[in-house]
Enzyme design. Structure first.
Site, short mmCIF file in Angstrom:
data_model
loop_
_atom_site.label_atom_id
_atom_site.label_comp_id
_atom_site.label_asym_id
_atom_site.label_seq_id
_atom_site.Cartn_x
_atom_site.Cartn_y
_atom_site.Cartn_z
N TYR A 165 0.86 -1.19 0.00
CA TYR A 165 0.00 0.00 0.00
C TYR A 165 0.90 1.23 0.00
CZ TYR A 165 -2.97 3.74 1.81
OH TYR A 165 -3.64 4.93 1.97
N GLU B 133 -3.42 7.64 -3.80
CA GLU B 133 -3.51 6.41 -3.03
C GLU B 133 -3.36 5.26 -4.02
OE1 GLU B 133 -7.23 5.46 -0.96
OE2 GLU B 133 -6.03 4.76 0.73
#
Lengths: 290, 396
Positions: free
Chosen positions: B118, B206
């Site tokens: 991530y 993101e």
């Protein structure tokens, strides 16, 4: 006493000859604020509103002894204006401009960090010390002189709070609009601390809103300071949905700890007199001070 | 401004970030053409069909599917395009899918195991600086990771005077447990990603997941990109990336009129000057027994034209049972606002819901008199509390 601005402040207006700058500088002068001139690059040497116009802030500092600046420069150029003021040795830089890109503010914030100045705002209504200096866009008549300090992220909500305080027969030492952007020069904690340390201020009204940690930081500082001066607090946005920006760029609930409920809980735990209704701010101040 | 995955990936790719390649398609037929082209360019023979809507959790709602043949591409794309995709981040009705991204399969087997990470880039408000947040736990909900295994989330703050330094990129790659070619690839990935963030004036990147492929390449498989609206003046090329279909139509209309409006589910509409006072007014409506139907900041110049525009926007919502106007007149005089309310009311004609107008500040008394003598069904107030009580009484 008061904080940040008073009758001796020597104030210049950056973006002096633009429409916003002209209108509000006129209002400030009418209020009796000590405006010593303004800055508009390329218009140096002219007179505007009977005050001298300078090409640079440095020139305004040198020739007019300016120590305080209010910025009405458009968003694309505002960060540059902040840095110019800091470079020229201005001590208090009040930035009204709304809509400055975050990337520009990151630079300006970093630039002024190690310089001897204090930035208020951006995206704020300014600072007023009643009967001495109005360095902002607030309606001056609402603010009567007295012993209550106000710190707020919002413009009209500050006027509302001041109006309520005045209607209780009280008045204001200094009201500081710190601004609603994600990056601001002076935090809630710093503004509250200034007012708590001001001998004339007997109580502080602290108005916050959803988003960020500023109110929690201020509350924690207050608790640790052990100060006996009362703080009356309100947080706007209890009914705001998560993840939506509510007008102010910084007013957005990101997690569980920046909701109005969470902030009010921390403030109460730290000994702040929190009101749930925005209509009760003035009443609470009077009650706490009686 | 929020972007679609495919738009975000285009920006990343432009700045040298390796991405999972794909081609956007508006119909099942287009999807097959896209898949053929993708096969020619990348050699992939499996394809991922991904719904392009502004919402996370698309996979959970059935908006991301693997197709193992051109036939399957056509079938799946046909199913996804036009569907109302419901994810944990959409409303109960979901979001209509207008287009899909046909993407290459990047989870092919090879010399090593694939791994998902991530990574996000965002502003650390408290520090006034950007930071890179990253985790070994990719491909899942980061909020869940933060709650259950917070020690697996790392952050790297960027000093604005020098930008992201090579040692920081290396630290990130080390913390993600990489070595060899994957390590080098990750440092390059992070460096380009941060550059893209700064150059595009983004307020959020993101990337979930960032994938280490079986042949040790590092790439962005998804991209959530938000551009700072305040910086759009230097990105005219991004203006047409805005997809109005993804936004609330009333909010779009209000925005075009210069009104700051957020649509909510309640029954009391409100019109206020200033964002803080607007939020406080919404809170007051709730305390008076109603629910706010909207957030609406009319701004500093609450003149007749703006008041009328705001009225019309609020009245578009059929759930509105009452409207509270709360204006603190400072520079703008209350009597002018009152006249604006009266003119707007007359222009619109048949307003069927009760209106409470609270004007405070400059010339508030004159304003109240104007409203009281206007002959209109308008309840006037000067104090905040009084306004709340009137809201309470009309709802009762």
């Amino acid at each position: 006493m008061s904080v940040l601005v008073n009758k001796n402040s020597k104030i210049i207006v950056q973006g002096f000859t633009g429409s916003e700058g002209t209108f509000h500088a006129g209002q400030m002068i009418e209020y009796g604020t000590n405006v010593v001139g303004g800055v508009t690059p390329g218009k140096g040497g002219q007179m505007h509103l009977d005050k001298p116009v300078f090409n640079t802030v440095a020139e305004a500092v040198e020739k007019a002894g300016a120590d305080t600046s209010i910025i009405f420069v458009p968003p694309a150029f505002a960060a540059d204006a902040i840095m110019e003021a800091a470079d020229a040795g201005i001590k208090v830089i009040i930035t009204i401009t709304e809509g400055i890109p975050v990337a520009d503010m990151i630079k300006a914030f970093d630039y002024i960090k190690n310089r001897d100045c204090r930035l208020i705002g951006p995206n704020c209504p300014g600072v007023i010390t009643p009967e001495e200096a109005k360095v902002g866009i607030m309606p001056g008549f609402v603010f009567k002189k007295g012993n209550v300090g106000i710190v707020s992220k919002s413009g009209t909500l500050t006027y509302e709070a001041a109006d309520q305080v005045v209607k209780q027969g009280l008045g204001i030492t200094t009201a500081i609009g710190i601004g609603g952007d994600p990056i601001i020069g002076t935090t809630t904690k710093e503004a509250v601390e200034m007012l708590i340390n001001d001998p004339e201020t007997e109580a502080v009204v602290m108005i916050g809103e959803i988003g960020g940690q500023l109110e929690a930081d201020a509350a924690n500082w207050y608790k640790q300071s052990g100060s006996k001066k009362p703080i009356i607090g309100f947080i706007a946005g209890e009914t705001a949905p998560a993840g939506r920006t509510m007008g102010h760029a910084g007013a957005i609930v990101g997690g569980s700890d920046d909701t109005a409920q969470a902030k009010k809980k921390i403030m109460r735990e730290c000994g702040i007199h929190v009101v749930d209704s925005p209509a009760e701010i003035g009443k609470k101040v009077a009650e706490v001070l009686s | 401004m929020n972007l679609h995955e495919y738009q975000g990936k285009e920006i990343l790719s432009h700045f040298g970030v390796r991405i999972q390649r794909g081609i956007v398609a508006k119909s099942a037929q287009d999807a097959v053409t896209a898949a053929k082209q993708l096969h020619a360019e990348t050699g992939t023979s499996w394809y991922v069909v991904k719904a392009q809507v502004h919402a996370g959790g698309r996979g959970k709602g059935g908006g991301v599917k693997l197709a193992k043949s051109l036939q399957e591409v056509e079938t799946i794309a046909g199913q996804i395009i036009g569907m109302n995709l419901i994810t944990p981040q959409t409303s109960a009705e979901g979001k209509k899918v207008h287009q899909v991204l046909i993407a290459e399969d990047v989870y092919y087997p090879g010399e090593s195991e694939t791994a998902e990470f991530y990574m996000s880039v965002l502003l650390n408000r408290a520090r006034g600086r950007n930071m890179i947040m990253y985790s070994t736990e990719g491909g899942m909900d980061i909020e869940h990771v933060a709650e259950t295994t917070p020690h697996l989330i790392f952050t790297e703050e960027v000093d604005p005077s020098v930008g992201l330094m090579p040692f920081q990129a290396r630290r990130i790659a080390f913390n993600l447990g990489l070595s060899g070619n994957a390590f080098k690839e990750m440092t390059k990935f992070v460096t380009s990603l941060y550059k893209a963030y700064v150059k595009s004036d983004a307020s959020l990147f993101e990337i979930n997941p960032v994938l280490k492929t079986s042949d040790n390449k590092i790439m962005a498989v998804d991209a959530k990109v938000t551009i700072d609206d305040n910086a759009m003046f230097r990105h005219q090329d991004y203006v047409n990336l805005r997809d109005l279909r993804e936004e609330n139509p009333i909010e779009v209309e209000a925005g075009a009129l210069g009104l700051n409006y957020v649509d909510l589910d309640g029954n009391v509409g409100c019109m206020v000057n200033g964002a803080g006072l607007a939020m406080a007014t919404m809170d007051l409506i709730k305390q008076a027994g109603g629910e706010p139907a909207n957030f609406l900041d009319v701004g500093g110049t609450a003149d007749a034209a703006r008041v009328e525009a705001a009225f019309k926007i609020i009245l578009k919502d059929p759930n509105v049972k009452a409207i509270l106007i709360n204006i603190f007149g400072g520079i703008v005089r209350c009597d002018r606002v009152a006249q604006g309310v009266i003119d707007a009311y007359k222009n619109i004609g048949d307003i069927k819901v009760p209106i409470i107008v609270r004007l405070q500040g400059t010339n508030a008394d004159v304003a109240k008199e104007l409203l009281d003598n206007s002959g209109l069904a308008v309840l006037s107030a000067t104090e905040f509390k009084e306004a709340a009580d009137k809201v309470h009484s009309v709802l009762a």
